[in-house]
Design a protein around this motif. Structure first.
Motif, PDB file in Angstrom:
ATOM      1  N   THR A 104     -36.281  -4.140  -2.571  1.00 28.49           N
ATOM      2  CA  THR A 104     -35.003  -3.709  -2.191  1.00 28.49           C
ATOM      3  C   THR A 104     -35.049  -2.435  -1.285  1.00 28.49           C
ATOM      4  O   THR A 104     -34.356  -2.165  -0.484  1.00 28.49           O
ATOM      5  N   SER A 105     -36.501  -1.599  -1.496  1.00 30.15           N
ATOM      6  CA  SER A 105     -36.470  -0.724  -0.678  1.00 30.15           C
ATOM      7  C   SER A 105     -37.018  -0.838   0.734  1.00 30.15           C
ATOM      8  O   SER A 105     -37.153  -0.196   1.797  1.00 30.15           O
ATOM      9  N   THR A 106     -37.467  -2.325   0.840  1.00 27.95           N
ATOM     10  CA  THR A 106     -38.129  -2.811   2.326  1.00 27.95           C
ATOM     11  C   THR A 106     -36.937  -2.592   3.257  1.00 27.95           C
ATOM     12  O   THR A 106     -35.969  -3.490   3.282  1.00 27.95           O
ATOM     13  N   LYS A 107     -37.229  -1.926   4.430  1.00 25.34           N
ATOM     14  CA  LYS A 107     -36.269  -2.085   5.602  1.00 25.34           C
ATOM     15  C   LYS A 107     -36.620  -3.257   6.300  1.00 25.34           C
ATOM     16  O   LYS A 107     -37.742  -3.657   6.897  1.00 25.34           O
ATOM     17  N   GLN A 108     -35.454  -4.165   6.582  1.00 21.75           N
ATOM     18  CA  GLN A 108     -35.833  -5.340   7.145  1.00 21.75           C
ATOM     19  C   GLN A 108     -34.798  -5.408   8.330  1.00 21.75           C
ATOM     20  O   GLN A 108     -33.837  -5.412   8.353  1.00 21.75           O
ATOM     21  N   ASN A 109     -35.316  -5.969   9.565  1.00 22.04           N
ATOM     22  CA  ASN A 109     -34.693  -6.156  10.750  1.00 22.04           C
ATOM     23  C   ASN A 109     -35.081  -7.371  11.527  1.00 22.04           C
ATOM     24  O   ASN A 109     -36.227  -7.795  11.382  1.00 22.04           O
ATOM     25  N   MET A 110     -34.078  -7.871  12.469  1.00 18.59           N
ATOM     26  CA  MET A 110     -34.719  -9.146  12.954  1.00 18.59           C
ATOM     27  C   MET A 110     -34.053  -9.045  14.425  1.00 18.59           C
ATOM     28  O   MET A 110     -32.797  -8.343  14.697  1.00 18.59           O
ATOM     29  N   PHE A 111     -34.778  -9.876  15.252  1.00 13.29           N
ATOM     30  CA  PHE A 111     -34.268  -9.781  16.779  1.00 13.29           C
ATOM     31  C   PHE A 111     -32.971 -10.884  16.727  1.00 13.29           C
ATOM     32  O   PHE A 111     -33.238 -11.974  16.310  1.00 13.29           O
ATOM     33  N   ASN A 112     -31.930 -10.469  17.120  1.00  9.12           N
ATOM     34  CA  ASN A 112     -31.045 -11.331  17.505  1.00  9.12           C
ATOM     35  C   ASN A 112     -31.063 -12.056  18.798  1.00  9.12           C
ATOM     36  O   ASN A 112     -30.901 -11.429  20.109  1.00  9.12           O
ATOM     37  N   ILE A 113     -31.499 -13.338  18.759  1.00  5.52           N
ATOM     38  CA  ILE A 113     -31.742 -13.884  20.355  1.00  5.52           C
ATOM     39  C   ILE A 113     -30.262 -14.063  21.156  1.00  5.52           C
ATOM     40  O   ILE A 113     -30.390 -14.471  22.528  1.00  5.52           O
ATOM     41  N   LYS A 114     -29.233 -14.210  20.613  1.00  2.00           N
ATOM     42  CA  LYS A 114     -27.951 -14.007  21.413  1.00  2.00           C
ATOM     43  C   LYS A 114     -27.742 -12.771  21.931  1.00  2.00           C
ATOM     44  O   LYS A 114     -27.563 -12.674  23.123  1.00  2.00           O
ATOM     45  N   SER A 115     -27.659 -11.895  21.113  1.00  2.00           N
ATOM     46  CA  SER A 115     -27.274 -10.394  21.860  1.00  2.00           C
ATOM     47  C   SER A 115     -28.274  -9.582  22.207  1.00  2.00           C
ATOM     48  O   SER A 115     -28.354  -8.625  23.089  1.00  2.00           O
ATOM     49  N   LYS A 116     -29.750 -10.216  22.018  1.00  2.80           N
ATOM     50  CA  LYS A 116     -30.992  -9.461  22.630  1.00  2.80           C
ATOM     51  C   LYS A 116     -31.050  -8.148  21.909  1.00  2.80           C
ATOM     52  O   LYS A 116     -31.798  -7.212  22.537  1.00  2.80           O
ATOM     53  N   LYS A 117     -30.391  -7.950  20.513  1.00  2.00           N
ATOM     54  CA  LYS A 117     -30.853  -6.519  20.054  1.00  2.00           C
ATOM     55  C   LYS A 117     -31.204  -6.812  18.524  1.00  2.00           C
ATOM     56  O   LYS A 117     -31.354  -7.975  18.148  1.00  2.00           O
ATOM     57  N   SER A 118     -31.702  -5.624  17.960  1.00  2.00           N
ATOM     58  CA  SER A 118     -32.051  -5.797  16.677  1.00  2.00           C
ATOM     59  C   SER A 118     -30.894  -5.716  15.574  1.00  2.00           C
ATOM     60  O   SER A 118     -30.189  -4.775  15.778  1.00  2.00           O
ATOM     61  N   ASP A 119     -30.792  -6.660  14.447  1.00  2.00           N
ATOM     62  CA  ASP A 119     -29.834  -6.535  13.532  1.00  2.00           C
ATOM     63  C   ASP A 119     -30.515  -6.101  12.171  1.00  2.00           C
ATOM     64  O   ASP A 119     -31.594  -6.711  12.187  1.00  2.00           O
ATOM     65  N   LYS A 120     -29.872  -5.642  11.197  1.00  2.00           N
ATOM     66  CA  LYS A 120     -30.278  -5.451   9.962  1.00  2.00           C
ATOM     67  C   LYS A 120     -30.341  -6.960   9.352  1.00  2.00           C
ATOM     68  O   LYS A 120     -29.388  -7.783   9.833  1.00  2.00           O
ATOM     69  N   THR A 121     -31.513  -7.144   8.464  1.00  2.00           N
ATOM     70  CA  THR A 121     -31.343  -8.644   7.875  1.00  2.00           C
ATOM     71  C   THR A 121     -31.726  -8.530   6.465  1.00  2.00           C
ATOM     72  O   THR A 121     -31.873  -7.428   5.908  1.00  2.00           O
ATOM     73  N   GLY A 122     -31.916  -9.552   5.919  1.00  2.00           N
ATOM     74  CA  GLY A 122     -32.013  -9.657   4.422  1.00  2.00           C
ATOM     75  C   GLY A 122     -33.263 -10.846   4.043  1.00  2.00           C
ATOM     76  O   GLY A 122     -33.378 -11.577   5.016  1.00  2.00           O
ATOM     77  N   PHE A 123     -33.450 -10.543   2.870  1.00  2.00           N
ATOM     78  CA  PHE A 123     -34.624 -11.958   2.506  1.00  2.00           C
ATOM     79  C   PHE A 123     -34.034 -13.204   2.695  1.00  2.00           C
ATOM     80  O   PHE A 123     -34.755 -13.976   2.913  1.00  2.00           O
ATOM     81  N   SER A 124     -32.744 -13.198   2.350  1.00  2.00           N
ATOM     82  CA  SER A 124     -32.152 -14.694   2.253  1.00  2.00           C
ATOM     83  C   SER A 124     -32.242 -15.312   3.826  1.00  2.00           C
ATOM     84  O   SER A 124     -32.206 -16.408   4.098  1.00  2.00           O
ATOM     85  N   LYS A 125     -32.369 -14.418   4.794  1.00  2.00           N
ATOM     86  CA  LYS A 125     -32.280 -15.045   6.211  1.00  2.00           C
ATOM     87  C   LYS A 125     -33.557 -15.447   6.950  1.00  2.00           C
ATOM     88  O   LYS A 125     -33.734 -15.768   7.875  1.00  2.00           O
ATOM     89  N   LEU A 126     -34.826 -14.956   5.938  1.00  2.00           N
ATOM     90  CA  LEU A 126     -36.172 -15.345   6.462  1.00  2.00           C
ATOM     91  C   LEU A 126     -36.381 -16.972   6.374  1.00  2.00           C
ATOM     92  O   LEU A 126     -35.862 -17.437   5.436  1.00  2.00           O
ATOM     93  N   LYS A 127     -36.992 -17.354   7.178  1.00  2.00           N
ATOM     94  CA  LYS A 127     -37.543 -18.968   7.355  1.00  2.00           C
ATOM     95  C   LYS A 127     -38.834 -19.291   7.717  1.00  2.00           C
ATOM     96  O   LYS A 127     -39.236 -18.496   8.281  1.00  2.00           O
ATOM     97  N   GLU A 128     -39.223 -20.424   7.143  1.00  2.00           N
ATOM     98  CA  GLU A 128     -40.537 -20.603   7.346  1.00  2.00           C
ATOM     99  C   GLU A 128     -40.850 -20.737   9.097  1.00  2.00           C
ATOM    100  O   GLU A 128     -39.954 -21.311   9.687  1.00  2.00           O
ATOM    101  N   GLY A 129     -41.755 -20.225   9.525  1.00  2.00           N
ATOM    102  CA  GLY A 129     -42.213 -20.734  10.894  1.00  2.00           C
ATOM    103  C   GLY A 129     -41.610 -19.257  11.710  1.00  2.00           C
ATOM    104  O   GLY A 129     -42.129 -19.032  12.817  1.00  2.00           O
TER     105      GLY A 129
END
Lengths: 141, 222
Positions: free
Chosen positions: B163-188
Motif C-alpha cells: 500500500t505504501s508503494t507509489k505508483q504512477n503510469m504514463f497516460n498515452i492520451k494526455s502524454k502526462k503521468s497519472d497516479k495508478t493502482g495495482f488493479s490497472k497493471l496489465k501483462e505486457g
C-alpha cells in the motif's frame, strides 16, 4: 703540436658542444609545447565523442557527471538519445518524462537532500529502453 | 695568431651569447607557461575532486580512526576519520550524528580529498540506498499483490506491491503521468521499479517496490 692545431681542436669541440646543446634544447622545447597542446585539446576530444554518440543514436548523459555534489535542489539533466525518444528519469522520489524529437534532451529534475540515484531510460521504436544511471548528492550549504 | 683569436672571440661573444640569451628567454617563457598551465589543470582537478566528487558505498569494516568502504564496483576504499563530521540524511533534513552511529553494512557517502588509496573524510553521510529494476510484466498475482517481471536483462523476478508503494503510469492520451493502482497493471506493460536496499547485499529474486512507474503496452503499439 702547434698552438694553432691545439686551439683549432679545442674550438672544434666547443663549437660542436654548443651546436649539439642547442639542437637538444630546441627538441625538448618542442616536446613540452606538444604536451601542453594535448592537455588543451582534451575537451575537443570529448565533444567529438559526444557527436559520434549522437550519430550512433546511443543514450548518453552529457551533464551532470555522476557522483557530483549539488547545493541546489534541482538539476538539469542533459544528453543525447535516439531521435523521437520517450525519456523517463526516475529517482526514489520522482519521475520526470519527456518526448524528444531531435536527439538532444534536457530535463529539469528536482533533488532531495542526500543521494539522488536517477535512472534515465530512453524508449525509441521498441519496448526495450536504453538506460543510464547517475548519482547526484544534494547538500544544502 | 692574434687575428685568429680576435675572430674566435668575435664569433663566440657576439653571435652565440645573443642567440643563447634569446633561446634562454624563449625557453623560460615556454617552460613557465607550461608549468603554469599544468599547475592550473592540477589545481582545478584537485578542486573539482574536493568540491564535487564523493565516494559512495557500504561500510565493510569500521575501526577507531578509519573505515573500509566497499564502492559500487566492489573496490575497497580506506577512509580516514581524523577530521570528520558525521550526518544522518533524513527525508527533508540532515542531522549531525556520532561516529558510533555508523555501523557495518550502513550505506554511506563520503566527501574529502583522496591521497593515494585513502580518502581523508571531511564528512560522512549515512543515507538510504535504492536500486532500480525494469522489465515487462509476465504475470500478475492478484491474490498476493505481486507481479512477475522479466527484466530487460532477461532475469525473472517477483515484485511485491504494497500500500505504501507509489505508483504512477504514463497516460498515452494526455502524454502526462497519472497516479495508478495495482488493479490497472496489465501483462505486457513495462514497469520501472525502485527498490530500497543495497543490491550487492540482497541475493534474491523477490523484491518490494517502493516506487513503480508504468508504461502501458499500448504506448508501443501506436
Amino acid at each position: 703540436m702547434k698552438k694553432e692545431t691545439i686551439f683549432a681542436t679545442v674550438f672544434g669541440i666547443l663549437a660542436g658542444a654548443i651546436v649539439g646543446g642547442f639542437v637538444l634544447f630546441s627538441t625538448s622545447q618542442k616536446t613540452e609545447k606538444m604536451t601542453v597542446t594535448q592537455v588543451d585539446e582534451k575537451p575537443n576530444v570529448s565533444t567529438q565523442s559526444a557527436r559520434i554518440v549522437a550519430a550512433q543514436k546511443q543514450l548518453d548523459i552529457k551533464s551532470p557527471q555522476t557522483d557530483t555534489i549539488s547545493n541546489k535542489n534541482s538539476v538539469k539533466i542533459e544528453g543525447v538519445a535516439p531521435k523521437n525518444s520517450f525519456i523517463i528519469a526516475q529517482s526514489p522520489n520522482r519521475e520526470v518524462t519527456g518526448n524528444f524529437e531531435n536527439g538532444d534532451f534536457s530535463l529539469d529534475f528536482p533533488l532531495v537532500i542526500g543521494e539522488n540515484s536517477i535512472e534515465i531510460s530512453a524508449y525509441s521504436g521498441n519496448s526495450i529502453p536504453q538506460q543510464k544511471s547517475i548519482k547526484i548528492f544534494y547538500i544544502p550549504e | 695568431m692574434k687575428t685568429i683569436f680576435f675572430l674566435i672571440f668575435l664569433f663566440l661573444n657576439l653571435f652565440f651569447p645573443v642567440s643563447a640569451q634569446d633561446n634562454a628567454s624563449d625557453s623560460a617563457v615556454t617552460k613557465d607557461d607550461a608549468v603554469e598551465k599544468i599547475k592550473k589543470i592540477a589545481e582545478n582537478a584537485v578542486d573539482d575532486e574536493s568540491r564535487n566528487k564523493v565516494y559512495v558505498g557500504y561500510v565493510f569494516d569500521i575501526k577507531d580512526d578509519e573505515l573500509v568502504l566497499v564502492g559500487e564496483s566492489g573496490e575497497k576504499i580506506t577512509v580516514s576519520l581524523f577530521i570528520t563530521d558525521f550526518y544522518q540524511i533524513g527525508a527533508t533534513k540532515m542531522t549531525e550524528i556520532k561516529k558510533e552511529n555508523i555501523k557495518k553494512n550502513d550505506y554511506i557517502f563520503v566527501r574529502g580529498p583522496q591521497l593515494g588509496d585513502t580518502i581523508t573524510a571531511n564528512a560522512v553521510y549515512k543515507d538510504t540506498a535504492y536500486f532500480f529494476i525494469a522489465g515487462k510484466i509476465a504475470t500478475i498475482d492478484k491474490a498476493n499483490f505481486s507481479i512477475d517481471l522479466v527484466t530487460f536483462d532477461k532475469r525473472q523476478v517477483a515484485i511485491d506491491i504494497e500500500t505504501s508503494t507509489k505508483q504512477n503510469m504514463f497516460n498515452i492520451k494526455s502524454k502526462k503521468s497519472d497516479k495508478t493502482g495495482f488493479s490497472k497493471l496489465k501483462e505486457g506493460d513495462s514497469v520501472h521499479v525502485v527498490v530500497k536496499g543495497i543490491s550487492d547485499l540482497i541475493d534474491e529474486d523477490r523484491y518490494t517496490a517502493s516506487r513503480l512507474y508504468v508504461v502501458p503496452n499500448e504506448f508501443f503499439l501506436q
